[in-house]
Design a protein around this motif. Structure first.
Motif, PDB file in Angstrom:
ATOM      1  N   MET A   1       0.823  -1.215   0.000  1.00 22.78           N
ATOM      2  CA  MET A   1       0.000   0.000   0.000  1.00 22.78           C
ATOM      3  C   MET A   1       0.854   1.260   0.000  1.00 22.78           C
ATOM      4  O   MET A   1       0.656   2.160  -0.776  1.00 22.78           O
ATOM      5  N   ARG A   3       3.756   1.903  -1.043  1.00 23.89           N
ATOM      6  CA  ARG A   3       4.443   2.227  -2.279  1.00 23.89           C
ATOM      7  C   ARG A   3       3.505   2.980  -3.242  1.00 23.89           C
ATOM      8  O   ARG A   3       3.855   3.997  -3.811  1.00 23.89           O
ATOM      9  N   THR A   4       2.343   2.438  -3.374  1.00 23.22           N
ATOM     10  CA  THR A   4       1.422   3.053  -4.327  1.00 23.22           C
ATOM     11  C   THR A   4       0.973   4.424  -3.849  1.00 23.22           C
ATOM     12  O   THR A   4       0.849   5.344  -4.639  1.00 23.22           O
ATOM     13  N   ALA A   7       3.540   6.998  -4.524  1.00 22.21           N
ATOM     14  CA  ALA A   7       3.719   7.343  -5.933  1.00 22.21           C
ATOM     15  C   ALA A   7       2.602   8.238  -6.446  1.00 22.21           C
ATOM     16  O   ALA A   7       2.767   8.946  -7.419  1.00 22.21           O
ATOM     17  N   ARG A   8       1.464   8.201  -5.786  1.00 20.48           N
ATOM     18  CA  ARG A   8       0.330   8.948  -6.329  1.00 20.48           C
ATOM     19  C   ARG A   8       0.339  10.378  -5.803  1.00 20.48           C
ATOM     20  O   ARG A   8       0.449  10.621  -4.610  1.00 20.48           O
ATOM     21  N   PRO A   9       0.253  11.318  -6.699  1.00 24.79           N
ATOM     22  CA  PRO A   9       0.231  12.711  -6.253  1.00 24.79           C
ATOM     23  C   PRO A   9      -1.092  13.037  -5.580  1.00 24.79           C
ATOM     24  O   PRO A   9      -2.074  12.324  -5.734  1.00 24.79           O
ATOM     25  N   ALA A  11      -4.584  14.719  -5.073  1.00 22.29           N
ATOM     26  CA  ALA A  11      -5.586  15.034  -6.092  1.00 22.29           C
ATOM     27  C   ALA A  11      -5.595  16.540  -6.355  1.00 22.29           C
ATOM     28  O   ALA A  11      -5.870  17.313  -5.450  1.00 22.29           O
ATOM     29  N   PRO A  12      -5.219  16.964  -7.531  1.00 23.28           N
ATOM     30  CA  PRO A  12      -5.169  18.397  -7.795  1.00 23.28           C
ATOM     31  C   PRO A  12      -6.549  18.974  -8.120  1.00 23.28           C
ATOM     32  O   PRO A  12      -6.721  20.172  -8.117  1.00 23.28           O
ATOM     33  N   ARG A  13      -7.479  18.103  -8.454  1.00 23.58           N
ATOM     34  CA  ARG A  13      -8.777  18.623  -8.839  1.00 23.58           C
ATOM     35  C   ARG A  13      -9.839  18.107  -7.919  1.00 23.58           C
ATOM     36  O   ARG A  13      -9.796  16.961  -7.495  1.00 23.58           O
ATOM     37  N   GLU A  14     -10.789  18.909  -7.642  1.00 23.58           N
ATOM     38  CA  GLU A  14     -11.920  18.470  -6.847  1.00 23.58           C
ATOM     39  C   GLU A  14     -12.959  17.873  -7.772  1.00 23.58           C
ATOM     40  O   GLU A  14     -13.186  18.345  -8.874  1.00 23.58           O
ATOM     41  N   ILE A  15     -13.584  16.823  -7.309  1.00 23.25           N
ATOM     42  CA  ILE A  15     -14.575  16.184  -8.164  1.00 23.25           C
ATOM     43  C   ILE A  15     -15.756  17.106  -8.412  1.00 23.25           C
ATOM     44  O   ILE A  15     -16.361  17.093  -9.464  1.00 23.25           O
TER      45      ILE A  15
ATOM     46  N   PRO B  44      -8.333  10.187  -7.692  1.00 17.60           N
ATOM     47  CA  PRO B  44      -7.880  11.228  -8.610  1.00 17.60           C
ATOM     48  C   PRO B  44      -6.377  11.134  -8.850  1.00 17.60           C
ATOM     49  O   PRO B  44      -5.609  10.893  -7.928  1.00 17.60           O
ATOM     50  N   GLY B  45      -5.971  11.306 -10.078  1.00 21.12           N
ATOM     51  CA  GLY B  45      -4.559  11.319 -10.416  1.00 21.12           C
ATOM     52  C   GLY B  45      -3.900   9.954 -10.409  1.00 21.12           C
ATOM     53  O   GLY B  45      -2.693   9.835 -10.554  1.00 21.12           O
ATOM     54  N   GLY B 198      -2.750  15.640 -13.088  1.00 20.50           N
ATOM     55  CA  GLY B 198      -4.003  15.480 -12.369  1.00 20.50           C
ATOM     56  C   GLY B 198      -5.034  14.638 -13.091  1.00 20.50           C
ATOM     57  O   GLY B 198      -6.140  14.423 -12.592  1.00 20.50           O
ATOM     58  N   HIS B 215      -0.161   2.620 -10.691  1.00 17.88           N
ATOM     59  CA  HIS B 215      -0.226   2.768  -9.241  1.00 17.88           C
ATOM     60  C   HIS B 215      -0.942   1.585  -8.628  1.00 17.88           C
ATOM     61  O   HIS B 215      -0.490   0.988  -7.666  1.00 17.88           O
ATOM     62  N   ASP B 233       1.129  -5.320  -3.288  1.00 19.36           N
ATOM     63  CA  ASP B 233      -0.023  -5.782  -2.509  1.00 19.36           C
ATOM     64  C   ASP B 233      -0.547  -7.088  -3.075  1.00 19.36           C
ATOM     65  O   ASP B 233      -0.908  -8.004  -2.341  1.00 19.36           O
TER      66      ASP B 233
END
Ligand SMILES: Nc1ncnc2c1ncn2[C@@H]1O[C@H](COP(=O)(O)OP(=O)(O)O)[C@@H](O)[C@H]1O
Ligand SMILES: [Mg+2]
Lengths: 402, 327
Positions: A1, A3-4, A7-9, A11-15, B44-45, B198, B215, B233
């Motif tokens: 978990m 690691r992933t 790696a994930r940035p 969230a730059p945007r709101e849904i 997201p992303g 994004g 990811h 995982d």
């Protein structure tokens, strides 16, 4: 978990903002999309050399083919003579008929029944009836009547022969009437030719055909071009892409139809110009009205073709369905057979064909000088057909690949 | 882990507000059940992979997500809209790159991009297109017919066309199949660049090695998800361990035969001169014992994705057989 997650940035945007934005509402978006679609279709059409060639070649080819069929003066039509007067003037006239080469003098018959049987069976297409005392009456200046009975089931075939006979009446007897009857040559012809058209009293003549060809060509080409519009996208695999765009079914339909409106217009110009120049088809009525209503007819055909393409699953199926409409259009619209001469059920079905209405419009305007008021009902019928098939097309257009 | 529920592995999103969250998606074509209960949630992303052999339901699932197919069952949201009732809204913000090239082969690169820009109502479409052509290094090909491009360039063009409108969610269906390794690497770099901006990316593939570049991923098999999560995982979760046996080839050949006979759950694969043995972790000791018995050198190693896949498929097939026998 971990690691992933690392790696994930973030969230730059709101849904929440994602529902908004994107496609502008209303007319502007519609026009933009339509523009995109029209440009695309146009470019594809321009790249398609074969179709482009067909667009020009089909009208020219058909016009030449049909045109020569019209202009071709049928020769050696079988004629039987029913003569009650074996006199010099009668014989001279029969000889003159033979000399025109329009007619083959097949027989001399003695009775009306015999003549009737011949024409009914098709063994003779014409019966020339010379009344008793013909020569005598000519010399007396009584201008006797010659009866020419014509089987006009094929008006194209008999038309020119009939007019040739009428011309003959003036010239034939010149030689016979030299001498004592010379005074008869001045003034009116020495006898009259009365033509009875059998089986086709309306006497549809050659001029009727060129306007019809405009309608036939537009029906055939436009129906086939648009019948492929949707199935082509499906078969080339591009439909999946098209459907994933925000284009709506209406935009796709109009975009696919639009370039062919110009195609139809070009074809109309080609056929009408050639018809006028080569075959002397008159333009009695308003050209502007004709062009406007032809546009309506063009769009109706395109919409019909497009509807076919939303119903068909393959291009082959689309072609077959297009033929399914084209055949009755040729046969039941009044192009080949006089509309009034068809049985009731055929006339009823014919009313559902755009070509039926268009033939009335174009013949009316070109030949009889019909005005808007005269053709309004036909134009309305076209508009109803057009809207109906468009609604079917938009409804039937599959928005998904199911 | 050994008991995969009939509806497939759950796939919870490691975030509060997933961009995409669907449950129990199902789709049949006639009697053929293409997708039989798929749950996916994507953040997201994220770059989320659909890994699976041909015919496992990846394309069908993607098509349902962007409204190209109507699901037979299931529910969910994408980009804040219901995937069944509001697929039109979703479509506006989704970029979809189809498995087979579906741009217009008879239009040029520029014309294709212009079309994409216009249908999405982008302001100044021409400028945007020139910019994109420049960014992608497509300048030399801008006036080529799209149909004349090589496979790699076609893929780049298709990617450009599907991302021109800056979609929030990008669906890429086997974008790298039939593309040479260098182009493949470049393509993945592009995907990562998009995700960093994004964009949420769903990408399907049947190359196991591409799993590492996602990811998280969902492993598709016969319309179900066998496993879901990051590569580590999934490997950990599978409960497999692996050993690498080195020694004389004859020794290893005998060892291979023995292991396979004694431990049906084990998988043996030749990796160069070594024998790679993967076993469920409760069998690890027995496998090591056998190794030593035959005089092979034995070292612990990481199970490979293939091992995990085959292991999961076996469990799945076994469960399916049992279910069939029971009914
Ligand atoms: N339009 C369709 N009609 C009938 N069967 C289909 C259709 N699309 C997919 N399938 C079937 O559904 C299954 C899953 O296909 P697909 O989603 O394309 O798998 P993948 O993309 O993983 O290769 C396959 O067996 C395929 O044959
Ligand atoms: Mg696929």
């Amino acid at each position: 978990m971990s690691r992933t997650n690392a790696a994930r940035p973030e969230a730059p945007r709101e849904i929440s903002i994602m529902g908004k934005g994107g496609r502008m509402p209303g007319l502007r978006a519609f026009l933009l999309c339509l523009h995109a679609m029209v440009v695309k279709e146009f470019l594809q059409l321009l790249r398609d050399r074969v179709t482009l060639a067909l667009i020009v070649m089909i009208p020219l080819m058909e016009l030449v083919l049909f045109g020569y069929a019209i202009n071709m003066n049928p020769r050696h039509l079988p004629l039987a003579v029913l003569s009650a007067d074996n006199s010099p003037a009668g014989r001279a006239f029969v000889q003159a008929l033979a000399n025109t080469r329009y007619f083959d003098i097949r027989r001399l018959v003695r009775s009306e029944e015999e003549a009737e049987t011949l024409i009914r069976s098709g063994k003779a297409q014409f019966i020339l009836q010379i009344p008793p005392g013909f020569t005598r009456d000519v010399y007396r200046g009584l201008r006797p009547k010659l009866l020419l009975l014509a089987d006009a089931t094929d008006p194209v075939a008999t038309g020119s022969a009939v007019s040739a006979v009428s011309q003959l009446a003036i010239r034939t007897l010149g030689h016979e009437l030299a001498g004592p009857g010379r005074h008869l040559l001045a003034g009116e012809p020495p006898f009259q030719v009365v033509v009875h058209q059998r089986y086709n009293p309306a006497q549809e003549t050659a001029i009727n055909v060129v306007p019809g060809i405009v309608g036939i060509i537009l029906t055939m080409t436009l129906l086939i071009f648009t019948a492929m519009a949707v199935t082509r996208e499906v078969e080339r695999g591009t439909m999946e892409y098209l459907l994933a765009t925000p284009l709506t079914p209406v935009e796709i339909m109009l975009g696919k139809i639009a370039p062919y409106i110009i195609v139809g217009f070009v074809q109309m110009v080609i056929v009408l110009t050639a018809g006028h120049v080569l075959f002397g088809v008159p333009v009695v009525g308003s050209l502007a009205l004709l062009v406007a209503l032809t546009m309506l007819f063009i769009v109706t055909n395109l919409a019909l073709g497009y509807t076919i393409s939303t119903l068909a699953r393959t291009q082959l199926q689309a072609m077959q369905m297009a033929f399914f409409i084209m055949l009755p259009s040729i046969l039941m619209s009044g192009f080949v057979f006089p509309f009034a001469g068809m049985p009731g059920w055929a006339r009823f079905l014919g009313e559902f064909l755009p070509l039926t209405h268009y033939l009335r419009i174009i013949r009316g305007i070109l030949l009889k000088g019909a005005s808007w008021a005269d053709v309004r009902a036909e134009a309305l019928a076209l508009a109803v057909i057009m809207l109906t098939v468009m609604i079917v097309a938009v409804h039937r257009f599959r928005r998904t690949l199911d | 882990m050994n008991d995969i529920p009939a509806e497939g592995a759950a796939c919870p999103a490691p975030c509060a507000k997933p961009v995409l969250d669907v449950r129990r998606l199902r789709k049949s074509f006639g009697a053929r059940k293409a997708v039989r209960g798929v749950d996916i949630a994507v953040c997201p992303g994220e770059i989320f992979g659909f890994l699976g052999p041909n015919g496992s339901g990846k394309t069908t699932t993607m098509r349902m997500l962007c409204g190209l197919l109507t699901p037979d069952g299931g529910e969910g949201h994408a980009l804040g809209h219901d995937i069944i009732r509001e697929s039109r809204h979703i479509r506006l913000h989704v970029g979809y790159m189809t498995q087979h090239f579906s741009l217009y082969a008879d239009l040029t690169v520029r014309e294709n991009l212009l079309f994409a820009a216009r249908v999405h109502g982008l302001p100044r479409p021409a400028r945007k297109v020139e910019q994109t052509i420049h960014e992608l290094g497509l300048g030399a090909y801008a006036d080529e017919l799209a149909g004349h491009l090589s496979g790699g360039w076609k893929q780049r063009l298709a990617l450009a066309a599907s991302t021109l409108h800056d979609p929030h969610l990008l669906l890429l269906d086997e974008p790298t199949s039939g593309v040479d390794p260098a182009a493949r690497r470049r393509f993945w770099d592009d995907i990562h660049a998009l995700a960093r901006r994004g964009m949420t990316v769903l990408v399907s593939t049947h190359y196991m090695d591409e799993a590492e570049r996602c990811h998280r991923l969902a492993w598709f098999y016969e319309g179900r998800i066998l496993a879901c999560g990051g590569v580590d995982d999934i490997i950990t979760g599978s409960g497999l361990v692996a050993l690498e046996a080195a020694g004389e080839p004859e020794t290893l050949t005998v060892l291979q035969r023995t292991v396979q006979a004694a431990l049906p759950a084990a998988q043996c694969t030749w990796m160069g001169e070594k024998l790679h043995i993967s076993v469920p972790k409760e069998l690890r000791d027995r496998a090591e014992c056998l190794c030593r018995e035959y005089g092979a050198e034995c070292a612990t190693t990481r199970p490979r994705m293939e091992d995990v896949f085959i292991h999961l498929v076996r469990i799945q097939d076994h469960a399916a057989e049992k279910a069939e026998a029971a009914s």
